[in-house]
Design a protein around this motif. Structure first.
Motif, PDB file in Angstrom:
ATOM      1  N   PRO A 124      40.981  88.688  83.033  1.00  0.00           N
ATOM      2  CA  PRO A 124      41.567  88.949  81.862  1.00  0.00           C
ATOM      3  C   PRO A 124      41.907  90.373  81.627  1.00  0.00           C
ATOM      4  CG  PRO A 124      39.605  88.253  81.068  1.00  0.00           C
ATOM      5  CD  PRO A 124      39.676  87.794  82.595  1.00  0.00           C
ATOM      6  N   HIS A 141      42.561  92.282  84.238  1.00  0.00           N
ATOM      7  CA  HIS A 141      43.326  92.852  85.546  1.00  0.00           C
ATOM      8  C   HIS A 141      42.397  93.685  86.438  1.00  0.00           C
ATOM      9  CE1 HIS A 141      46.097  91.301  82.852  1.00  0.00           C
ATOM     10  NE2 HIS A 141      45.975  91.840  82.011  1.00  0.00           N
ATOM     11  N   PRO A 199      30.015  87.290  76.061  1.00  0.00           N
ATOM     12  CA  PRO A 199      29.826  87.308  77.288  1.00  0.00           C
ATOM     13  C   PRO A 199      29.258  88.643  77.798  1.00  0.00           C
ATOM     14  CG  PRO A 199      32.386  87.702  76.975  1.00  0.00           C
ATOM     15  CD  PRO A 199      31.684  87.309  75.510  1.00  0.00           C
ATOM     16  N   VAL A 200      29.491  89.666  76.993  1.00  0.00           N
ATOM     17  CA  VAL A 200      29.012  90.969  77.323  1.00  0.00           C
ATOM     18  C   VAL A 200      27.458  90.935  77.474  1.00  0.00           C
ATOM     19  CG1 VAL A 200      29.044  93.386  77.091  1.00  0.00           C
ATOM     20  CG2 VAL A 200      31.173  92.143  76.791  1.00  0.00           C
ATOM     21  N   CYS A 260      35.405  95.209  82.157  1.00  0.00           N
ATOM     22  CA  CYS A 260      34.805  93.718  82.399  1.00  0.00           C
ATOM     23  C   CYS A 260      33.965  93.282  81.340  1.00  0.00           C
ATOM     24  CB  CYS A 260      34.136  93.904  83.873  1.00  0.00           C
ATOM     25  SG  CYS A 260      33.279  92.367  84.096  1.00  0.00           S
ATOM     26  N   ILE A 261      34.303  92.205  80.769  1.00  0.00           N
ATOM     27  CA  ILE A 261      33.519  91.842  79.557  1.00  0.00           C
ATOM     28  C   ILE A 261      32.572  90.695  80.029  1.00  0.00           C
ATOM     29  CG2 ILE A 261      34.961  92.679  77.831  1.00  0.00           C
ATOM     30  CD1 ILE A 261      36.077  89.392  77.485  1.00  0.00           C
ATOM     31  N   ARG A 262      32.700  90.214  81.256  1.00  0.00           N
ATOM     32  CA  ARG A 262      31.482  89.478  81.863  1.00  0.00           C
ATOM     33  C   ARG A 262      31.820  88.165  81.257  1.00  0.00           C
ATOM     34  NH1 ARG A 262      25.788  90.503  83.462  1.00  0.00           N
ATOM     35  NH2 ARG A 262      25.350  90.173  81.294  1.00  0.00           N
ATOM     36  N   LEU A 265      33.075  98.681  75.391  1.00  0.00           N
ATOM     37  CA  LEU A 265      33.219  97.379  75.590  1.00  0.00           C
ATOM     38  C   LEU A 265      32.811  97.162  77.011  1.00  0.00           C
ATOM     39  CD1 LEU A 265      34.333  94.438  75.030  1.00  0.00           C
ATOM     40  CD2 LEU A 265      36.576  95.305  75.866  1.00  0.00           C
ATOM     41  N   GLY A 266      31.992  96.187  76.981  1.00  0.00           N
ATOM     42  CA  GLY A 266      31.272  95.795  78.391  1.00  0.00           C
ATOM     43  C   GLY A 266      30.061  96.211  78.784  1.00  0.00           C
ATOM     44  N   ASP A 291      42.199  95.676  72.948  1.00  0.00           N
ATOM     45  CA  ASP A 291      41.353  94.866  73.613  1.00  0.00           C
ATOM     46  C   ASP A 291      40.495  93.947  72.208  1.00  0.00           C
ATOM     47  OD1 ASP A 291      38.898  95.888  72.702  1.00  0.00           O
ATOM     48  OD2 ASP A 291      38.803  96.994  74.633  1.00  0.00           O
ATOM     49  N   ASN A 301      47.695  87.341  81.072  1.00  0.00           N
ATOM     50  CA  ASN A 301      46.516  87.107  80.072  1.00  0.00           C
ATOM     51  C   ASN A 301      46.112  88.304  80.047  1.00  0.00           C
ATOM     52  OD1 ASN A 301      44.648  85.776  78.404  1.00  0.00           O
ATOM     53  ND2 ASN A 301      43.645  84.581  79.967  1.00  0.00           N
ATOM     54  N   ASN A 302      45.392  88.476  78.926  1.00  0.00           N
ATOM     55  CA  ASN A 302      44.590  89.909  78.817  1.00  0.00           C
ATOM     56  C   ASN A 302      43.400  89.729  77.990  1.00  0.00           C
ATOM     57  OD1 ASN A 302      45.286  90.948  76.368  1.00  0.00           O
ATOM     58  ND2 ASN A 302      47.209  91.259  77.334  1.00  0.00           N
ATOM     59  N   THR A 303      42.318  90.666  77.972  1.00  0.00           N
ATOM     60  CA  THR A 303      41.217  90.645  77.527  1.00  0.00           C
ATOM     61  C   THR A 303      41.578  90.635  75.505  1.00  0.00           C
ATOM     62  OG1 THR A 303      40.177  92.049  78.996  1.00  0.00           O
ATOM     63  CG2 THR A 303      39.104  91.768  76.715  1.00  0.00           C
ATOM     64  N   GLY A 304      42.786  91.315  75.441  1.00  0.00           N
ATOM     65  CA  GLY A 304      42.978  91.309  74.114  1.00  0.00           C
ATOM     66  C   GLY A 304      43.225  89.875  73.503  1.00  0.00           C
ATOM     67  N   PHE A 353      45.002 102.147  73.612  1.00  0.00           N
ATOM     68  CA  PHE A 353      44.849 100.866  74.731  1.00  0.00           C
ATOM     69  C   PHE A 353      43.599 100.150  74.407  1.00  0.00           C
ATOM     70  CE2 PHE A 353      42.900 100.140  79.074  1.00  0.00           C
ATOM     71  CZ  PHE A 353      43.402  99.402  79.553  1.00  0.00           C
ATOM     72  N   TYR A 354      42.529 100.830  73.937  1.00  0.00           N
ATOM     73  CA  TYR A 354      40.964 100.015  73.794  1.00  0.00           C
ATOM     74  C   TYR A 354      41.164  99.545  72.546  1.00  0.00           C
ATOM     75  CZ  TYR A 354      39.149 102.154  77.906  1.00  0.00           C
ATOM     76  OH  TYR A 354      38.964 102.406  79.406  1.00  0.00           O
ATOM     77  N   PHE A 369      42.371  87.165  74.817  1.00  0.00           N
ATOM     78  CA  PHE A 369      41.058  86.411  74.840  1.00  0.00           C
ATOM     79  C   PHE A 369      40.363  86.670  73.414  1.00  0.00           C
ATOM     80  CE2 PHE A 369      36.739  86.100  76.679  1.00  0.00           C
ATOM     81  CZ  PHE A 369      36.827  84.908  77.723  1.00  0.00           C
ATOM     82  N   MET A 370      40.444  87.832  73.292  1.00  0.00           N
ATOM     83  CA  MET A 370      39.645  88.136  71.751  1.00  0.00           C
ATOM     84  C   MET A 370      40.394  87.590  70.703  1.00  0.00           C
ATOM     85  SD  MET A 370      36.865  89.988  72.503  1.00  0.00           S
ATOM     86  CE  MET A 370      36.166  91.047  73.601  1.00  0.00           C
TER      87      MET A 370
END
Lengths: 342, 986
Positions: free
Chosen positions: B444, B446, A275-276, B394-396, A116-117, A75, A15-18, A71-72, A20-21
């Motif tokens: 997510p 990593h 979530p951020v 981290c997006i919390r 991000l974040g 996401d 799984n990864n943030t991408g 890379f960014y 997720f989005m």
């Protein structure tokens, strides 16, 4: 044999943030479809244009910050911001409105804070509020539901070739608000506004909100979001609405109308759940969302704006760290949870 | 989340769990928060039975396969060992033995790579196997219930059994809780929740009976109220095997839902009992003991079969091995050998993990050995367990918080750990993290969260250790500060005492330098006692003369005595704070020598006076006698003081000090006794000569004797109070050299005054004898001289009070100004008589001044040298240097003053002597001649009348003759002395 050495755990979820989005983006599709069905192609054009602006802004600033652009960008966070802002803008929005809003959201509200974040405020809502304050007329020119524009009309609106004035119509929230601000309101007068009376809520908008609700439930089922924020949000909005409506059904809109009008469902499942910028503990998220809902109801009922998702979310973004400090869960083996700052 | 809400949520959850368990499970299972469901991967290895592992060429046995103290080797390289032979014994309470896993030879004991996160080496026993696998003689216990629990605990300890689940805590500790801890539940951990691992699964399937026997032994040792086995529901074969084995006994088998980390000790306790182990506490504190199922099996083997822990079942799995499965591996088997055994196909291995994929450690070297806690070796292909993907922001999202079994907020911990905000991380209960890895598994982005937590925990521990260190350092520092403050306070107190003493001294009159050290105090004390002595002497002299100002003098004496006592007390106080030094003792001896010298000169004067009195007749014999007494007492006192000084002085100083003063004192004592005898003789003669004033004299003698007694007593008191002054000590060598020369000068001054008295008395006596026509005049002259002497004394006192910083020079200067006045007054009346006395007085003064000057100069030079030394060596700070400089300046001034005074006196003396000596000598010569002619006349008369005169007349004449003879002798002596003095003065 060259061995990988690393610390545990050695297995991670695939799984990864991408991903997720991307799930979030998929979940907005029903809402986008209904918006198009009700108002024409404006929203689709908005969303696509917003995505382009967002990616370009993000790439420029990632380059300026010396980051790995590919890379960014992968996401998908900029895309999510663009999609949400594109959905929130009226389908009549000209290209420059979206450009200003999205680029401000990405550059100022996100990248300048560290990407991000790191952003304390929901970037989409920062962009939205900027536009709402700067261009109040353009931001409130919606179309009459159920009378979708053709793609050409939508495109002409987008490019500014077609004047909005002849086409625009009030939203149910606008209508309700205008009716009350005119003075004493009778039940019959309210009944005369057809837009206020769809199948169970405002005309047309009930379906838009229902679509976003479905998308949100999908997100919950995929564990992309938890139920805390949507439930808190809807309870914070619906319960005061119910109480007030029971007391004075003429002065106050009924709870279903509140929950299925304007940006309620989009806000509950897609905006407030960022979530951020949200509170992070489960209890904190519940409180955070309850207060957003309550604020929306208060502003809708007593404030100067017909809808209030953006203001409420931004106000609670401010309070999120504070809420987090006081809503730490009780850790295993501890009698009570820790409170406050260490 | 508030407590009430938390409880409510938990209650709700447990209600659901109970409802669910009502459907699916027979007994109540409590849920724990979070947890994950990673791919189980157990199918790789759980399908085949346990097979024996390889018998490698070499076994490497780390001494620390368990938690606690490393075992102590019992073998040496070269020793032959048999399988099961103890090769290392447990040391301390928390330790376990090690046994040879097979027969062979110990080839080395030294550092070898072991499984350790930092890749470090540890001391291992290396055994070269002989392939025979020959057992040592061993025997199991048929019925363990015949043994006491203590015996069994010892057996377990010496069988080397440590927790087989992963922690490796010595089992003997966990089964020996003592009577105060009641075990409610004994939990057997057969959950095996980590993916891949199937060792316990296979063990339960194949050896359930033995496991249950092991559990019975644990029950016997712990006597728990309930015994529960927790098994995950993904091992149905194991569950049924154990259930079969447990049939008919009180062991309850509890099936728990598959969820990682159900096998964590705290999680299993919560699952099976609903209890939470409080943060920082042990399960035993909630009445629970957890044992791994493998441990139970090992206990059974040790107790019933007598086989110590020499092997274990290890899962070899992963798609990097061609024959995954469970192997009964000898402890110490290098992973390389095990891989060779199970990976015959030689597949590519990307990652070697010892333990499970969630909490195991990657191996950097396949040479590390299998140890007691090695339940699994995962040889994963690069595709199966690839390099971790790059870390994203981290997006919390909170996924980690959702899965955390400890109910932490990993996303917050991550922020705080990353920012090194350890305080906030601890506030978020960082230390309760069990490092299960569930958060990192689901992240997510990593993010290697566990790594951040390990880092932060390490920092926290380091900080705690540093804090302990810092606290100790702070305590040391504070103690030191307190000590320094106390020392400074004491210093300040001493300084105040000195200032006080100086102030009092200034009030009292005696000169005192306002230096700020012990030497100065000592000096002050000495000055005071000298002043006191001088006053005593003056009083004595005054009494001898007739006491019109006697009361006044006595008052003065008392006052001085009080001052001296105070000064001595101050010195004693100062000495208490100062270490004893050798040098000052020498000074004290030197000082005493000087005092003795003074005493001897006083004696000589007394002897002289006594002789004169003898010659003259008896009018002041009693007085002389009293004086002699006093002087004798004085001498005694000094002698005692010297003795004391000698005993106080270190050996080095003693030889120098001893000879001279003792000899001198002996001489003095001899002189004193002879003077005494002479005085007695004179008194007798006076009685014989005629008694016209005998009664008066006797009364006077009685009075004087009483006065003398009193003075003697006073002196004794002074002596008793003065021991501090003759043998003082001082920490400062530069100032310790300071000598009592000002005092000596003062004393001399007073001595001079009394000598003047004596001279006057003598003159009066002589006049009496020469002819009584001017006797009355002379007596009045004596009274006048006494007044002058008193005045002089008063003037001296004033001068002393007026010039405290230069105590030496001032009296000398006063003396030089005073003496011409005295001589001027005396000159017109009886120059011939006064002059020799004047000369003697001047002589004394000269001597004193010379000494004073020499000493002052010497002191100055020494102080200067000390200053230079201090400056060069930097042994003193700026303040001390400045103080030294001030002292040097003062000493220089003192020395200059003394020199000036000396010069002036010498000039004056020369002039005086030039003016008077001729006359003096002439007079003396005339006197001598006259005396001789008178003697000759008397002899002639005697010769003439011898035939004609009566017996009485003859007797009278002969006594007259005798008197004249002695007179002549005295005149001759006086002449001789005058000549000598003249020579000296020149």
């Amino acid at each position: 044999m060259s061995l990988i050495t690393s610390t545990s755990p050695h297995a991670t979820v695939k799984n990864n943030t991408g991903a997720f989005m991307r799930q979030v983006i998929y979940a907005t599709l029903p809402g986008l479809a209904v918006l198009t069905w009700q108002f024409g192609w404006g929203s689709v054009i908005n969303v696509l244009w917003a995505v382009i602006v967002a990616l370009v802004s993000e790439a420029l600033f990632l380059k300026a910050r010396g980051r790995n652009i590919a890379f960014y960008l992968k996401d998908y966070s900029a895309v999510v911001t663009a999609v949400l802002l594109g959905l929130a803008l009226p389908p009549t929005a000209p290209w420059w409105l979206t450009l200003i809003g999205v680029s401000f959201a990405i550059i100022v509200a996100k990248q300048l804070y560290g990407g991000l974040g790191m952003n304390p405020f929901n970037p989409a809502m920062v962009g939205y509020v900027l536009l709402l304050i700067s261009f109040p007329v353009a931001m409130t020119q919606w179309l009459s539901p159920g009378e979708p524009l053709s793609f050409v009309q939508s495109w002409q609106l987008f490019t500014g070739q077609l004047p909005v004035d002849g086409l625009s119509g009030a939203t149910p929230l606008d209508t309700f608000r205008t009716a009350h601000s005119a003075g004493a309101v009778s039940e019959s007068e309210l009944a005369s506004h057809g837009i206020l009376h769809g199948q169970f809520a405002g005309l047309g908008w009930e379906w838009v909100n229902l679509a976003f609700l479905l998308g949100g439930l999908y997100l919950i089922s995929r564990k992309i979001i938890t139920w805390h924020i949507p439930l808190g949000f809807l309870a914070g909005l619906g319960l005061p609405a119910l109480l007030a409506w029971l007391i004075d059904p003429v002065r106050f809109a009924d709870p279903l109308f509140q929950l299925f009008s304007g940006g309620a469902m989009l806000g509950a499942f897609f905006i407030a759940t960022d979530p951020v910028s949200a509170a992070t503990s489960r209890m904190g998220r519940l409180i955070y969302a309850l207060l957003i809902g309550l604020l929306i109801w208060v502003i809708r009922s007593f404030g100067g704006y017909p809808d209030a998702v953006a203001f409420s979310v931004l106000l609670l973004n401010l309070s999120a760290p504070f809420i987090d400090y006081y809503t730490q869960p009780r850790t295993y083996g501890h009698k009570s949870s820790n409170r406050g700052v260490s | 989340m508030s407590q009430a809400q938390t409880n409510k949520t938990r209650k709700t959850r447990s209600v659901f769990a109970r409802l669910a368990s009502g459907i699916r499970r027979p007994a109540s299972i409590h849920d724990f928060h979070g947890g994950i469901h990673p791919p189980e991967m157990k199918h790789l290895s759980n399908g085949t039975p346990i097979v024996p592992g390889p018998l490698p060429q070499q076994l490497v046995l780390p001494l620390n396969m368990h938690i606690g103290a490393p075992a102590k080797p019992l073998v040496a390289p070269g020793d032959k060992v048999l399988k099961g032979q103890m090769i290392a014994e447990p040391i301390g309470a928390v330790s376990a033995a090690i046994h040879a896993p097979t027969s062979g030879t110990v080839s080395a004991i030294g550092p070898r790579p072991i499984q350790h996160p930092s890749g470090m080496d540890a001391v291992c026993i290396v055994i070269d196997t002989d392939g025979e696998d020959q057992w040592v003689e061993h025997q199991g216990i048929a019925d363990y219930t015949e043994k006491s629990p203590a015996e069994l605990v010892d057996l377990i300890r010496h069988a080397g059994i440590a927790g087989m689940g992963g922690a490796g805590f010595p089992t003997s500790i966990k089964v020996n809780l003592g009577d105060h801890q009641r075990v409610e539940q004994l939990l057997i951990n057969a959950v095996e929740c980590e993916p891949y691992i199937t060792a316990d699964d296979r063990l339960m399937r194949e050896r359930a009976e033995q496991i249950v026997t092991g559990i019975h032994i644990l029950q016997y040792l712990l006597n728990p109220r309930r015994t529960l086995i927790g098994i995950e529901d993904n091992k149905p074969e194991a569950i049924s095997a154990i259930k079969r084995a447990c049939k008919g006994c009180d062991i309850e088998v509890r099936v728990v839902p598959t969820k990682y980390p159900s096998g964590g000790e705290k999680q299993l306790i919560q699952l099976l009992t609903g209890k939470e182990v409080a943060s920082g506490q042990l399960p035993a504190q909630v009445g629970v003991v957890c044992q791994n199922v493998g441990t139970a099996y090992a206990i059974k083997r040790a107790v019933c079969d007598g086989e110590p822990l020499v092997s274990r079942v290890t899962t070899l799995t992963g798609d990097g091995v061609s024959q995954p499965g469970n192997y009964e591996v000898l402890l110490g088997t290098p992973v390389r050998d095990l891989l060779a055994h199970g990976n015959l196909a030689g597949l590519d291995i990307g990652r070697l993990v010892m333990g499970g994929p969630m909490m195991g450690f990657t191996l950097h070297n396949p040479g590390v050995p299998v140890v007691k806690t090695t339940n699994c070796i995962i040889a994963a292909s690069p595709e199966e367990l690839p390099e971790p993907p790059p870390e994203q922001p981290c997006i919390r999202c909170g996924s980690c918080a959702e899965v955390c079994p400890a109910n932490l907020l990993p996303q917050q911990l991550y922020w705080h750990a990353k920012n090194d905000d350890l305080e906030k991380a601890q506030h978020h209960n960082l230390m309760d993290c069990i490092e299960c890895g569930a958060c990192a598994y689901v992240c997510p982005s990593h993010i290697p969260l566990v790594q951040y937590y390990r880092y932060a925990k390490g920092e926290v521990r380091q900080q705690a250790a540093d804090q302990v260190k810092a606290d100790k350092a702070r305590q040391r520092f504070e103690a030191r500060q307190a000590r320094i403050e106390q020392e400074q306070a004491e210093k300040e107190a001493r300084r105040q005492a000195r200032l006080e003493a100086n102030r009092k001294k200034k009030e009292a009159g005696p000169a005192a330098a306002s230096t700020v050290d012990v030497a100065a105090l000592k000096q002050a004390s000495l000055d005071a006692s000298k002043a006191y002595k001088a006053a005593v002497k003056a009083a004595k002299a005054a009494e001898a003369e007739g006491a019109d100002n006697l009361a006044e003098l006595k008052a003065e004496v008392d006052r001085l005595k009080a001052v001296a006592d105070k000064a001595k007390a101050a010195v004693r106080d100062a000495k208490d704070g100062a270490p004893v030094a050798a040098a000052p003792a020498e000074d004290a001896v030197a000082k005493l020598k000087k005092q003795v010298g003074d005493a001897s000169s006083a004696y000589k004067a007394a002897v002289k006076a006594a002789k004169a009195a003898e010659a003259e007749g008896a009018d002041n014999v009693a007085e002389l006698k009293a004086q002699a007494d006093t002087l004798k007492a004085n001498a005694d006192a000094l002698k005692a003081e010297l003795r004391e000084a000698k005993t106080n002085a270190p050996a080095a100083a003693a030889p120098v000090a001893q000879a001279d003063p003792v000899a001198e004192l002996k001489k003095q004592v001899g002189d004193a006794s002879s003077a005494y005898k002479a005085a007695v003789k004179a008194a007798r003669q006076a009685d014989e000569d005629g008694a016209d004033n005998a009664a008066d004299l006797r009364a006077e003698a009685d009075r004087l004797k009483a006065v003398a007694d009193q003075l003697k007593a006073d002196l004794r008191d002074a002596k008793a109070n003065a021991p501090a002054s003759p043998a003082p000590t001082s920490p400062s060598t530069a100032t310790a050299e300071e000598q009592p020369d000002p005092v000596a000068a003062l004393k001399k001054q007073v001595g001079d005054a009394s000598l003047a008295y004596k001279a006057a008395v003598k003159a009066a006596k002589q006049a009496d004898e020469d002819g009584a026509d001017n006797a009355a005049d002379l007596h009045s002259e004596v009274a006048r001289l006494k007044a002058i002497a008193d005045q002089l004394k008063a003037e001296l006192r004033d001068a002393k009070a007026a010039a405290p910083p230069t105590p030496k020079a001032a009296p000398a200067a006063t003396a030089t100004t005073d003496s011409p006045a005295v001589s001027e007054e005396q000159a017109p009346q009886s120059l011939s008589e006064v002059d020799p006395e004047q000369a003697a007085k001047r002589q004394k003064r000269l001597k004193g001044l010379k000494t004073a000057y020499n000493m002052a100069h010497k002191q100055y030079k020494e102080a200067h040298a000390a200053y230079e030394r201090a400056e060069r060596n930097e042994t003193a700070n700026a303040d001390e240097l400045q103080a030294m400089q001030v002292k040097i300046d003062k000493l220089k001034a003192k020395a200059d003053n003394a020199r000036d005074a000396l010069d002036a006196l010498v000039e004056e003396a020369k002039a005086d002597i030039r003016a008077h000596t001729g006359k003096d000598l002439k007079t003396l010569k005339l006197e001598a001649a006259r005396a001789e002619s008178a003697l000759a006349d008397k002899q002639q008369e005697l010769e003439q009348q011898r035939s004609s005169a009566s017996e009485d007349t003859l007797e009278a004449l002969s006594s007259e003759l005798q008197a004249l003879e002695s007179e002549t002798q005295i005149a001759r002596k006086a002449l001789k002395q005058a000549v000598e003095e003249q020579g000296l003065a020149e």
